[in-house]
Motif scaffolding. Structure first.
Motif, PDB file in Angstrom:
ATOM      1  N   ILE A  26      42.562  53.022  20.875  1.00 13.80           N
ATOM      2  CA  ILE A  26      43.809  53.518  21.452  1.00 13.80           C
ATOM      3  C   ILE A  26      44.854  53.819  20.388  1.00 13.80           C
ATOM      4  O   ILE A  26      46.030  53.991  20.704  1.00 13.80           O
ATOM      5  N   THR A  27      44.436  53.891  19.121  1.00 15.13           N
ATOM      6  CA  THR A  27      45.380  54.026  18.010  1.00 15.13           C
ATOM      7  C   THR A  27      46.339  55.188  18.209  1.00 15.13           C
ATOM      8  O   THR A  27      47.556  55.037  18.118  1.00 15.13           O
ATOM      9  N   GLN A  28      45.827  56.371  18.470  1.00 16.76           N
ATOM     10  CA  GLN A  28      46.660  57.556  18.620  1.00 16.76           C
ATOM     11  C   GLN A  28      47.283  57.661  20.016  1.00 16.76           C
ATOM     12  O   GLN A  28      48.379  58.184  20.174  1.00 16.76           O
ATOM     13  N   TRP A  29      46.571  57.151  20.994  1.00 18.61           N
ATOM     14  CA  TRP A  29      47.004  57.348  22.391  1.00 18.61           C
ATOM     15  C   TRP A  29      48.052  56.349  22.844  1.00 18.61           C
ATOM     16  O   TRP A  29      48.781  56.613  23.810  1.00 18.61           O
ATOM     17  N   ALA A  30      48.168  55.206  22.177  1.00 19.91           N
ATOM     18  CA  ALA A  30      49.095  54.155  22.622  1.00 19.91           C
ATOM     19  C   ALA A  30      50.514  54.661  22.784  1.00 19.91           C
ATOM     20  O   ALA A  30      51.248  54.231  23.677  1.00 19.91           O
ATOM     21  N   LYS A  31      50.910  55.614  21.923  1.00 17.70           N
ATOM     22  CA  LYS A  31      52.269  56.155  22.011  1.00 17.70           C
ATOM     23  C   LYS A  31      52.486  56.934  23.300  1.00 17.70           C
ATOM     24  O   LYS A  31      53.620  57.095  23.742  1.00 17.70           O
ATOM     25  N   ARG A  32      51.401  57.415  23.891  1.00 18.56           N
ATOM     26  CA  ARG A  32      51.525  58.197  25.118  1.00 18.56           C
ATOM     27  C   ARG A  32      51.199  57.371  26.362  1.00 18.56           C
ATOM     28  O   ARG A  32      51.123  57.927  27.462  1.00 18.56           O
ATOM     29  N   HIS A  33      50.989  56.087  26.187  1.00 19.15           N
ATOM     30  CA  HIS A  33      50.670  55.220  27.318  1.00 19.15           C
ATOM     31  C   HIS A  33      51.818  55.233  28.324  1.00 19.15           C
ATOM     32  O   HIS A  33      52.970  54.957  27.968  1.00 19.15           O
ATOM     33  N   PRO A  34      51.579  55.556  29.601  1.00 20.03           N
ATOM     34  CA  PRO A  34      52.654  55.639  30.598  1.00 20.03           C
ATOM     35  C   PRO A  34      53.457  54.344  30.738  1.00 20.03           C
ATOM     36  O   PRO A  34      54.651  54.380  31.057  1.00 20.03           O
TER      37      PRO A  34
END
Length: 391
Positions: A56-64
């Motif tokens: 989730i390294t890159q996606w964590a910033k976009r976590h709702p």
């Protein structure tokens, strides 16, 4: 979700899978807990859900839900948190697929950090039972059959009745030390949770407490005027706020139940719930008042006036819950701002004072309290017949 599943250069799957350093291969790589736990840094985050390993390294910033809440589980098993925070986990799993890099090795336990597997499993079983017990959950899981709708109605009526006792506590300023907080929470509970008006309740209920069972002064026994009319009501200043709170209840209700029952079905459901709740409320409140003395103003002292108009229902765990502790109606009327959990402590003192001064202190069983309501209504009916019909 693109890029969310990219592997950091330091990431290596366990050698037992024979995979390459990209950890990809459609998520076919397997890892040990030791390997997963290394990826717990802000720039390198993995987590595990149902034994599946996700980068989730890159996606964590976009976590709702925000970067922080998901990052707290980096390098850990996030299964229970995932289930707890998401209403529809199966739907969310669709968005996890691009982040999938592998799964735990077959030799690895499902829980990390030596967690008690039996405890985790038992809690999951408990969660399943609880979710299936919720009224809305019942409809979601089992549909809208007559039996489920009836059970849903009973549960909603129970929650509404208990919310009624709670708003009663706030209305009497018996929860918080500062009256301002009691007033605010009262408006929320009676308005948003029950769909009624705090000011309407205050206008009527405090009159009832001031002059219980006294004609023309206790609104609870003045049943001729169903609606308050005119342009000079005590609620005129804050009626808009009360209306907004009340409407928020019905908006929430229809948003929840319209998908299952449609508009007319939802109206029928709330009507039936109100029918059940109103019977519950009336029996609880009137078994302590209706069979008691009703008369015109006699200018009695506070204790005598309250004791002549109220009686108690004996204490038990069920009676306390069923009545919201209003089985201690005498103590409640004597000390209307007292927190209800203290009624049983002061009751012996009140009884001793009544015995000292010869004031009747009545305590009934729940069954007798209810049958006395019927007897009182029959007596009133018979008196009316004798006075007007049998002349």
């Amino acid at each position: 979700m693109g890029g969310g599943g990219q592997q950091t250069e330091s990431s290596e799957p366990a050698k037992c899978d024979g995979g390459g350093p990209d950890g990809g291969r459609g998520g076919s790589a397997v890892y040990t807990w030791e390997e997963v736990q290394k990826h717990c840094h802000r720039s390198d985050q993995w987590l595990v859900i149902d034994r599946k390993v996700y980068n989730i390294t890159q996606w964590a910033k976009r976590h709702p839900g925000g970067i922080r809440v998901i990052s707290h589980f980096a390098g850990e098993d996030a299964t229970e948190a995932f289930v707890a925070f998401h209403l529809d986990p199966n739907f969310v799993r669709k968005f996890l697929k691009p982040l999938l890099i592998g799964e735990l090795a077959p030799t690895e336990p499902s829980q990390d950090h030596g967690k008690n597997a039996v405890l985790v499993q038992d809690f999951q079983a408990l969660r399943d039972r609880v979710e299936k017990a919720l009224a809305l959950g019942l409809l979601w899981v089992w549909g809208t059959s007559w039996s489920i709708t009836l059970l849903c109605s009973l549960m909603l009526a129970t929650s509404q009745a208990q919310a009624g006792w709670l708003q009663h506590d706030y209305g009497h300023l018996s929860v918080c030390k500062k009256s301002g907080w009691n007033h605010k929470l009262h408006k929320f509970v009676i308005g948003h949770l029950k769909g009624a008006s705090a000011n309407w309740w205050n206008h009527r209920h405090f009159q009832h407490h001031a002059k219980p069972n006294i004609f023309r002064k206790d609104p609870d026994i003045n049943s001729l005027h169903v609606f308050v009319l005119g342009d000079k009501q005590p609620v005129e200043v804050v009626i808009t706020i009360d209306l907004a709170w009340s409407m928020s209840f019905y908006l929430r209700f229809f948003c929840c139940y319209y998908p299952f029952f449609g508009f007319f079905g939802s109206v029928a459901l709330i009507s039936f719930v109100r029918f059940l709740e109103s019977h519950w409320f009336v029996w609880v409140t009137q078994m302590s008042h209706l069979p008691m003395e009703m008369d015109h103003e006699r200018q009695q002292d506070w204790l005598t006036m309250q004791l002549s108009a109220t009686c108690n229902i004996e204490q038990s765990t069920f009676n306390d819950w069923f009545s919201g502790h209003l089985n201690f109606q005498i103590e409640h009327h004597l000390f209307p701002t007292m927190p209800r959990h203290n009624y049983h402590l002061v009751a012996p003192l009140v009884r001793a004072l009544c015995e000292k001064h010869g004031v009747p202190y009545q305590v009934k069983t729940l069954q007798k309290g209810m049958t006395d309501v019927v007897r009182s209504l029959k007596k009133s009916g018979d008196l009316w017949l004798d006075a007007y019909l049998h002349k």
